[in-house]
Structures are given as structure tokens and as C-alpha cells.
Design an enzyme around this catalytic site. Sequence first.
Site, PDB file in Angstrom:
ATOM      1  N   GLU A 286     -40.046  -1.132 -90.167  1.00  0.00           N
ATOM      2  CA  GLU A 286     -39.577   0.222 -89.887  1.00  0.00           C
ATOM      3  C   GLU A 286     -40.166   0.780 -88.595  1.00  0.00           C
ATOM      4  OE1 GLU A 286     -39.992   3.039 -93.046  1.00  0.00           O
ATOM      5  OE2 GLU A 286     -38.171   2.361 -94.038  1.00  0.00           O
ATOM      6  N   HIS A 307     -41.852 -25.438-100.565  1.00  0.00           N
ATOM      7  CA  HIS A 307     -40.858 -26.234-101.281  1.00  0.00           C
ATOM      8  C   HIS A 307     -39.480 -25.566-101.255  1.00  0.00           C
ATOM      9  CE1 HIS A 307     -43.869 -29.028-103.093  1.00  0.00           C
ATOM     10  NE2 HIS A 307     -44.659 -27.985-102.860  1.00  0.00           N
ATOM     11  N   LYS A 425     -28.488   6.091 -95.078  1.00  0.00           N
ATOM     12  CA  LYS A 425     -28.398   7.164 -96.069  1.00  0.00           C
ATOM     13  C   LYS A 425     -27.145   8.011 -95.848  1.00  0.00           C
ATOM     14  CE  LYS A 425     -33.343   7.814 -97.035  1.00  0.00           C
ATOM     15  NZ  LYS A 425     -34.478   8.776 -96.944  1.00  0.00           N
TER      16      LYS A 425
END
Length: 436
Positions: A286, A307, A425
Amino acid sequence: MIVADLTQATSFLEENGLFSAREKALEAFRTVQNRTCRGAEWLGWRRVLSEPDDALLDRIDTHARKIREQADLFIVCGIGGSYQGAKGILHALKKPFHQRPDEPEVIFAGQHLGGRYLASLIEYMSAPKADGSPKEVVINVISKSGTTLETAIAFRLLREWMEERYGVDAGGRIIATTSPQGGVLNRLAEANGYEKYVIPDDVGGRFSVLTPVGLLPVAVAGLDSKTLFYGAVGMFESLERDPGNLLDYAAARYRFHEEGIALDLISSFDPEWREMIGWLQQLLGESEGKEGKGLFPGVASYTTDLHSIGQMVQQGQRNLLETMLRIRRPMSDLLIREREGNVAGVDDGLTYLEGKSLHQINQSAEDGTIRAHVDGDVPVIQLMVDAMGEQQLGEFIYFYELFTAVYGTMLGVNPFDQPGVEAYKKAMYQQLGKPS
């Protein structure tokens, strides 16, 4: 003590470029110090360490003891910086599989929109304890505005449950950690008598773990929040005197960015780091991911992920560097013991490890992986931490907060805003039909 070991990374960079980047890092550090950097109005995370509020620390400690006596469940309702730091600290320091009967279980909610999770949580809250008595619940809702959708929805549902269960006494079991004034959560707190903690106006969410946002859940979990806080204070004072190693680290990461590296894979061989790496991923992502700049902060938990993505790291596109978090002091003395005979006459192939500790084996895996990755043209920065405790995590948190501010300033971005978050948003609320 936090040290960035750059020996397996700087060989990939030209010395002249590193020198000029080091000068740029020093300049960026000074602008943070003298509050002339972009976003300087958000430097409160430095102020709270330079001016420790012992009365607040005592209040948190006293309140946490009361909650531990009162509650079976302590639910932290928040998203992003409102929960990730506390979750990381608890995951790092609390022993797996050891839920003490005299401490509440700390549960996180409001960090996503998963209906099944919330429904299951409410069922769990409603189910009686083994002795048939009801679970006692305390909720800590954390949000500056009170309108962040994920947290607001979870808090409404949890608040309704609390009101049905406790009636007029529900307000005494809800704690609001929010802005000094204004916003939905402040209005709810005032109307219902919630105890309140303040998130300082000049501290952004991802930099707030050393405020009541993180300190109260840490203390309720039975950890030493004061030692955590003063570990950060000690690191603050140390870096004010000598930021040299941090600036070398910022300079190297900046040069990799300028040379086209796109991904910083943050990894560790100690599973205790996993959630703290999540906090670090948010802090970096951010803060630097703006204006077409920044390194994408990837996450890997080794040896598990050797893995899965290990092949990609070793031989995929050469567009990444790796930051590996390491702990010097053993967290366990568990040994591979010698055996006098094989089970049913079968050798399990582990004789060569007998007498070694899991810490030694893990360190060998770390060293071998670093060598392999460097040989595969992946620069590796090692972030060395002496031990895993409250003091060391406090040091680690402030080290990376300051590093993020310096590095973001070097990139020329504001490290403290998040306009991209606001963009998602806005689009989401349009889809949901929220009134303007």
C-alpha cells in the site's frame, strides 16, 4: 538487533549505482526526520515512539487483565492495518495448540466478506462451553470511520448477537478503537456507552500496530505489550543515531527497482513469520505501489512453498529479488535422537541427521536454498533478527515502518496514502447501489 545482510544481493548491482542510491536514501531519511517528505502529516507513528504515553500503556495493560478475567472469546473486528499487525504478533509469539484456560481465545472478523465464516463464528459464539455454561464474549471493533464495508457488516451482525445475548449490558462488552471524533463508530460508541481507544489522526492504518489498534489485542492475548512497544522505542532511538544499515538496504532495493526488478518475494523458513509477513506485505504494497512504481510484495513460507513455487523461483523469469527473514536464536531444542535399532529392521534413511536439532536442520535448508537461488540469478537480502520475542518484534515493526517511509520517498511517491484502495471502494459501492 535487526540487520539487513546484503552480501548475497549487492553483487548483482554496480557499485557506482549503489553509491548514488545510498546518497538518495540518506536524503530521503532526512526529509522524514525533518518532516518535509510527502505525506509528512502522517508521521504520527514516529511521534508516538518519541513521546511514549505510559499512562495509555498502563490503561491498556489494566483493561486487558480485566478482559482476560471476563471473556472466553475476544473478537477483533477490523481489516487491513486494523487487524493484520496484531494477528501477526499473536501468530509469531503464541505457541500453536496451546490455548490456556485462563486466557480468552482471540478471533479475527471483519477482514473479508465471507458469509460462511461469519455464520460459523456466530454459531461458535452461541455454542456452550464443555461444562454447559455459555461463552462470555468481548468485541473490539477497530475502524477510523466505522464505514469500511467488511468491518461494518461484520460488526453489525456481531453487535446484534451481543444485544440479543446481553441486552442493555451489551455496550459494556464492546470496545471501539477509532478516530478522536466524527464518523459512524464514534456515534455508535457514544450512543451505546462503548469504552473507546483513539487512533491518532496522524497515524495511518498500516502504521498503527503500535497504538491501541495492536497493543490491546496483544495484551488481551497475554503477551507483553509494553515490551513490544519499548522494543520499537529502542529501535527508533537507535536508527535516529545510526540508520546506516537501513539506508544500505533501501539503496539496494531502490537500485533493483530501477533496473527492472518487478517482484520482492518475502520469505522465511520459520512458520512463525507467516502472518507478520502478511503485515509486511500490506505495509510495503500500500505504501510503494503508486504511479506505476513499486515492487510487488510476494509471500513464501518455506520449506512448504519450495514444493510449490520453488521451481518458479529457481528457473522462472528473472524479474524478482528475495527478502528472507531469519531468526538467529533457536525457538525450540527439539532433536533427532539416535536410535539403537531400526523399526522392523527398516532404515528410515535419517541416520545422518541424528544428534542434530530441527533448528540446525532448518538453518541448513535456509543456507542451501539461498545458495541455490543466488546461483539461479535471484538476489537474496537476508533480514536477520536475534530472536522471536516481544522486544524483537517491536524492533522489527519500527525498522520496517521507517524503511518503508524512506524507500517510498526515494521512489517519489507518498508512502502514506492509498488512492488505489479508494478507487476499488468507489467502484464496489456503485455496484452495490450505495447512495452518493
